[in-house]
Design a protein around this motif. Structure first.
Motif, PDB file in Angstrom:
ATOM      1  N   ILE A   1      48.838  52.649  50.672  1.00 47.03           N
ATOM      2  CA  ILE A   1      48.352  51.285  50.412  1.00 47.03           C
ATOM      3  C   ILE A   1      47.387  51.360  49.223  1.00 47.03           C
ATOM      4  N   GLY A   2      47.588  50.473  48.237  1.00 46.54           N
ATOM      5  CA  GLY A   2      46.747  50.519  47.037  1.00 46.54           C
ATOM      6  C   GLY A   2      47.335  51.427  45.972  1.00 46.54           C
ATOM      7  N   GLY A   3      48.645  51.536  45.953  1.00 51.21           N
ATOM      8  CA  GLY A   3      49.332  52.417  44.989  1.00 51.21           C
ATOM      9  C   GLY A   3      49.224  51.924  43.554  1.00 51.21           C
ATOM     10  N   THR A   4      48.752  50.694  43.339  1.00 53.85           N
ATOM     11  CA  THR A   4      48.596  50.187  41.965  1.00 53.85           C
ATOM     12  C   THR A   4      47.182  50.430  41.432  1.00 53.85           C
ATOM     13  N   GLY A   5      46.274  50.926  42.273  1.00 52.53           N
ATOM     14  CA  GLY A   5      44.876  51.107  41.858  1.00 52.53           C
ATOM     15  C   GLY A   5      44.667  52.388  41.071  1.00 52.53           C
ATOM     16  N   LEU A   6      43.424  52.586  40.655  1.00 47.79           N
ATOM     17  CA  LEU A   6      43.050  53.747  39.834  1.00 47.79           C
ATOM     18  C   LEU A   6      43.473  55.056  40.519  1.00 47.79           C
ATOM     19  N   ILE A   7      43.032  55.260  41.733  1.00 50.42           N
ATOM     20  CA  ILE A   7      43.342  56.503  42.443  1.00 50.42           C
ATOM     21  C   ILE A   7      44.776  56.463  42.980  1.00 50.42           C
ATOM     22  N   GLY A   8      45.189  55.297  43.497  1.00 49.95           N
ATOM     23  CA  GLY A   8      46.527  55.162  44.079  1.00 49.95           C
ATOM     24  C   GLY A   8      47.626  55.528  43.085  1.00 49.95           C
TER      25      GLY A   8
ATOM     26  N   LYS B   1      53.760  46.776  47.507  1.00 53.61           N
ATOM     27  CA  LYS B   1      52.859  46.011  46.638  1.00 53.61           C
ATOM     28  C   LYS B   1      52.138  44.961  47.482  1.00 53.61           C
ATOM     29  N   ARG B   2      51.181  44.301  46.847  1.00 59.93           N
ATOM     30  CA  ARG B   2      50.344  43.358  47.590  1.00 59.93           C
ATOM     31  C   ARG B   2      51.132  42.180  48.182  1.00 59.93           C
ATOM     32  N   ASP B   3      52.279  41.808  47.522  1.00 60.87           N
ATOM     33  CA  ASP B   3      53.039  40.666  48.079  1.00 60.87           C
ATOM     34  C   ASP B   3      53.740  41.053  49.391  1.00 60.87           C
TER      35      ASP B   3
ATOM     36  N   LEU C   1      52.301  43.842  51.470  1.00 60.28           N
ATOM     37  CA  LEU C   1      51.192  44.216  52.368  1.00 60.28           C
ATOM     38  C   LEU C   1      49.899  43.685  51.758  1.00 60.28           C
ATOM     39  N   ASN C   2      49.415  42.581  52.317  1.00 56.87           N
ATOM     40  CA  ASN C   2      48.169  41.983  51.831  1.00 56.87           C
ATOM     41  C   ASN C   2      47.097  42.202  52.880  1.00 56.87           C
ATOM     42  N   LEU C   3      46.026  42.906  52.491  1.00 58.86           N
ATOM     43  CA  LEU C   3      44.980  43.247  53.468  1.00 58.86           C
ATOM     44  C   LEU C   3      44.278  42.002  54.014  1.00 58.86           C
ATOM     45  N   GLU C   4      44.481  40.868  53.369  1.00 60.99           N
ATOM     46  CA  GLU C   4      43.898  39.624  53.904  1.00 60.99           C
ATOM     47  C   GLU C   4      44.801  39.001  54.961  1.00 60.99           C
ATOM     48  N   GLN C   5      45.972  39.576  55.132  1.00 60.75           N
ATOM     49  CA  GLN C   5      46.913  39.028  56.123  1.00 60.75           C
ATOM     50  C   GLN C   5      47.267  40.112  57.141  1.00 60.75           C
TER      51      GLN C   5
ATOM     52  N   ILE D   1      40.106  56.366  51.922  1.00 63.88           N
ATOM     53  CA  ILE D   1      39.277  56.799  50.795  1.00 63.88           C
ATOM     54  C   ILE D   1      38.010  55.943  50.756  1.00 63.88           C
ATOM     55  N   SER D   2      36.879  56.620  50.883  1.00 65.04           N
ATOM     56  CA  SER D   2      35.602  55.901  50.930  1.00 65.04           C
ATOM     57  C   SER D   2      34.706  56.332  49.763  1.00 65.04           C
ATOM     58  N   THR D   3      33.436  56.021  49.860  1.00 63.80           N
ATOM     59  CA  THR D   3      32.573  56.106  48.691  1.00 63.80           C
ATOM     60  C   THR D   3      31.158  56.593  49.005  1.00 63.80           C
ATOM     61  N   TYR D   4      30.510  57.191  47.983  1.00 61.52           N
ATOM     62  CA  TYR D   4      29.094  57.596  48.070  1.00 61.52           C
ATOM     63  C   TYR D   4      28.182  56.397  48.304  1.00 61.52           C
ATOM     64  N   ARG D   5      28.676  55.181  48.024  1.00 59.93           N
ATOM     65  CA  ARG D   5      27.813  53.992  48.120  1.00 59.93           C
ATOM     66  C   ARG D   5      27.293  53.721  49.526  1.00 59.93           C
TER      67      ARG D   5
ATOM     68  N   LEU E   1      34.198  59.853  48.023  1.00 61.55           N
ATOM     69  CA  LEU E   1      34.201  60.376  46.657  1.00 61.55           C
ATOM     70  C   LEU E   1      32.938  59.945  45.913  1.00 61.55           C
ATOM     71  N   SER E   2      32.537  60.767  44.924  1.00 64.48           N
ATOM     72  CA  SER E   2      31.392  60.411  44.073  1.00 64.48           C
ATOM     73  C   SER E   2      31.881  59.524  42.916  1.00 64.48           C
ATOM     74  N   TRP E   3      31.277  59.599  41.731  1.00 61.25           N
ATOM     75  CA  TRP E   3      31.662  58.715  40.610  1.00 61.25           C
ATOM     76  C   TRP E   3      33.085  59.033  40.140  1.00 61.25           C
TER      77      TRP E   3
HETATM   78  N1  LIG Z   1      36.514  53.851  41.448  1.00 59.09           N
HETATM   79  C1  LIG Z   1      35.402  54.485  41.818  1.00 59.09           C
HETATM   80  O1  LIG Z   1      34.463  54.707  41.020  1.00 59.09           O
HETATM   81  C2  LIG Z   1      35.273  55.001  43.236  1.00 59.09           C
HETATM   82  C3  LIG Z   1      34.215  55.858  43.549  1.00 59.09           C
HETATM   83  C4  LIG Z   1      34.104  56.350  44.851  1.00 59.09           C
HETATM   84  C5  LIG Z   1      35.024  55.967  45.803  1.00 59.09           C
HETATM   85  N2  LIG Z   1      36.041  55.111  45.474  1.00 59.09           N
HETATM   86  C6  LIG Z   1      36.940  54.681  46.540  1.00 59.09           C
HETATM   87  O2  LIG Z   1      38.292  54.874  46.158  1.00 59.09           O
HETATM   88  C7  LIG Z   1      39.095  53.830  46.673  1.00 59.09           C
HETATM   89  C8  LIG Z   1      40.063  53.351  45.621  1.00 59.09           C
HETATM   90  O3  LIG Z   1      39.325  52.944  44.503  1.00 59.09           O
HETATM   91  P1  LIG Z   1      40.027  52.595  43.120  1.00 59.09           P
HETATM   92  O4  LIG Z   1      38.952  52.609  42.101  1.00 59.09           O
HETATM   93  O5  LIG Z   1      41.249  53.422  42.957  1.00 59.09           O
HETATM   94  O6  LIG Z   1      40.470  51.095  43.391  1.00 59.09           O
HETATM   95  P2  LIG Z   1      41.026  49.995  42.352  1.00 59.09           P
HETATM   96  O7  LIG Z   1      41.476  50.615  41.080  1.00 59.09           O
HETATM   97  O8  LIG Z   1      39.999  48.913  42.290  1.00 59.09           O
HETATM   98  O9  LIG Z   1      42.316  49.475  43.108  1.00 59.09           O
HETATM   99  C9  LIG Z   1      42.213  48.682  44.220  1.00 59.09           C
HETATM  100  C10 LIG Z   1      43.552  48.648  44.906  1.00 59.09           C
HETATM  101  O10 LIG Z   1      43.410  47.815  46.064  1.00 59.09           O
HETATM  102  C11 LIG Z   1      44.476  46.864  46.045  1.00 59.09           C
HETATM  103  N3  LIG Z   1      44.046  45.655  46.719  1.00 59.09           N
HETATM  104  C12 LIG Z   1      42.965  44.890  46.472  1.00 59.09           C
HETATM  105  N4  LIG Z   1      42.947  43.832  47.315  1.00 59.09           N
HETATM  106  C13 LIG Z   1      44.043  43.948  48.099  1.00 59.09           C
HETATM  107  C14 LIG Z   1      44.567  43.169  49.154  1.00 59.09           C
HETATM  108  N5  LIG Z   1      43.993  42.043  49.577  1.00 59.09           N
HETATM  109  N6  LIG Z   1      45.719  43.578  49.750  1.00 59.09           N
HETATM  110  C15 LIG Z   1      46.350  44.710  49.339  1.00 59.09           C
HETATM  111  N7  LIG Z   1      45.888  45.488  48.338  1.00 59.09           N
HETATM  112  C16 LIG Z   1      44.750  45.105  47.724  1.00 59.09           C
HETATM  113  C17 LIG Z   1      44.761  46.632  44.578  1.00 59.09           C
HETATM  114  O11 LIG Z   1      46.035  46.047  44.442  1.00 59.09           O
HETATM  115  P3  LIG Z   1      46.418  45.047  43.220  1.00 59.09           P
HETATM  116  O12 LIG Z   1      46.908  45.944  42.121  1.00 59.09           O
HETATM  117  O13 LIG Z   1      47.447  44.173  43.797  1.00 59.09           O
HETATM  118  O14 LIG Z   1      45.147  44.317  42.833  1.00 59.09           O
HETATM  119  C18 LIG Z   1      44.676  48.055  44.048  1.00 59.09           C
HETATM  120  O15 LIG Z   1      45.879  48.739  44.317  1.00 59.09           O
HETATM  121  C19 LIG Z   1      38.147  52.756  47.170  1.00 59.09           C
HETATM  122  O16 LIG Z   1      38.224  52.768  48.547  1.00 59.09           O
HETATM  123  C20 LIG Z   1      36.777  53.183  46.749  1.00 59.09           C
HETATM  124  O17 LIG Z   1      35.790  52.969  47.732  1.00 59.09           O
HETATM  125  C21 LIG Z   1      36.198  54.619  44.209  1.00 59.09           C
END
Ligand SMILES: NC(=O)c1ccc[n+]([C@@H]2O[C@H](COP(=O)([O-])OP(=O)(O)OC[C@H]3O[C@@H](n4cnc5c(N)ncnc54)[C@H](OP(=O)(O)O)[C@@H]3O)[C@@H](O)[C@H]2O)c1
Length: 294
Positions: A6-13, A31-33, A35-39, A99-103, A148-150
């Motif tokens: 889940i989140g395969g389009t994001g930075l880490i995904g 994709k989000r259409d 699997l939507n985490l709001e639904q 995947i969680s965060t230092y925050r 994860l850190s920064w």
């Molecule tokens: N980036 C950092 O600096 C950092 C640091 C420490 C830990 N982390 C952790 O790493 C994890 C991933 O971070 P990232 O930076 O890779 O995230 P990101 O690039 O912001 O990507 C977020 C992902 O979540 C998806 N998403 C958002 N809202 C959604 C919804 N309602 N339903 C389904 N999917 C949804 C997005 O999909 P769309 O493409 O559809 O928007 C995208 O695939 C987070 O949990 C974060 O806490 C990140």
């Protein structure tokens, strides 16, 4: 092993998907259409439909500033959806990797945070992440939480991309000297996630929380200096001065002053070493200029 990402389009995904492909590990990444985490019903439907053995969640609401203005949306996506996902995984006997965060820490500790330190999140986003961790621990015993850190990349929104954009366009860029963290390249984060999944696939059962961070801690202003020194090889930068601020000068919710994470537990459990980040940083900066992101 059937893996649902889940989140395969994001930075880490995206990096996790790329690595799965390299290693010929099959994964389903809706994709989000779909699997939507709001639904919540779409979460249950995907679990039922795909019957995964392992679910990896790299998705979430990640904007700390916007989160203060729309807390209910942030809690719905980050906490409530993880409770639904954890229940579904437990019901179907799937492993949940989150995947969680230092925050989630307040940053007041002087040394690196260990998994035994008590979280004390500040602000909506960090609180939603900590509450998500708690929901997962309570509802799905077979889980891995990876903090994860920064995380840095030359793409999307993160500290490195912000600095590269700013130093290219602005004569003066504000940084803080009293914030410390471990730059953690996003492809290195993906390497660790995939290494953990491969061991889970071999039957390891090391459920719980782990920290991972790049192998050198640095302050934000020193990191900016390293970035400027590397970037100046590729472009005549606009920046003339780094303005030294303090964390207190920043408006809104402040990031923790200390984002340094101890990686001892992940080394002793999974044999994962934390890697130095400077070589990858140089490569990312090169890619930033070569890809025309500047
Ligand atoms: N980036 C950092 O600096 C950092 C640091 C420490 C830990 N982390 C952790 O790493 C994890 C991933 O971070 P990232 O930076 O890779 O995230 P990101 O690039 O912001 O990507 C977020 C992902 O979540 C998806 N998403 C958002 N809202 C959604 C919804 N309602 N339903 C389904 N999917 C949804 C997005 O999909 P769309 O493409 O559809 O928007 C995208 O695939 C987070 O949990 C974060 O806490 C990140």
């Amino acid at each position: 092993m059937k893996i649902l990402l889940i989140g395969g389009t994001g930075l880490i995904g995206q990096e996790v998907q790329r690595l799965f492909l390299d290693k010929q590990i099959h994964c389903i990444a809706p994709k989000r259409d779909e699997l939507n985490l709001e639904q919540p019903e779409s979460i249950d439907a995907c679990l039922k439909n795909y019957q995964p053995d392992i679910v990896v969640n790299c998705a979430g609401y990640n904007d700390p500033v916007k989160a203060e203005n729309e807390p209910s949306k942030c809690f719905r996506i980050n906490r409530d959806a993880m409770a639904t996902l954890a229940d579904g995984c437990h019901r179907q006997q799937a492993i949940l990797v989150y995947i969680s965060t230092y925050r989630i820490f307040d940053g007041s500790k002087k040394e690196a945070y260990t998994e035994k330190d008590i979280p004390n999140p500040a602000g909506v986003l960090a609180t939603s992440r900590w509450q998500a961790e708690q929901q997962i621990s309570e509802r799905c015993p077979r889980h891995i939480i990876l903090r994860l850190s920064w995380v840095i990349s030359h793409r999307r929104t993160n500290l490195l991309k912000y600095l590269l954009d700013q130093i290219s366009k602005e004569q003066e860029v504000a940084v803080v000297s009293d914030q410390q963290g471990c730059p953690t390249p996003c492809d290195d984060s993906a390497r660790v996630i995939v290494a953990i999944i491969q061991q889970l696939g071999c039957g390891a059962e090391p459920w719980g929380t782990y920290h991972y961070a790049g192998a050198e801690s640095i302050s934000e202003n020193r990191f900016a200096e390293v970035v400027i020194s590397e970037a100046s090889q590729f472009q005549d930068l606009k920046i003339r001065k780094l303005r030294m601020d303090k964390l207190n000068d920043r408006n809104g919710i402040q990031a923790p002053a200390n984002a340094t994470l101890s990686c001892r537990k992940i080394l002793s459990t999974f044999g994962v070493h934390n890697k130095p980040w400077r070589g990858t940083l140089a490569r990312m900066i090169r890619s930033y200029y070569e890809s025309g992101s500047s």
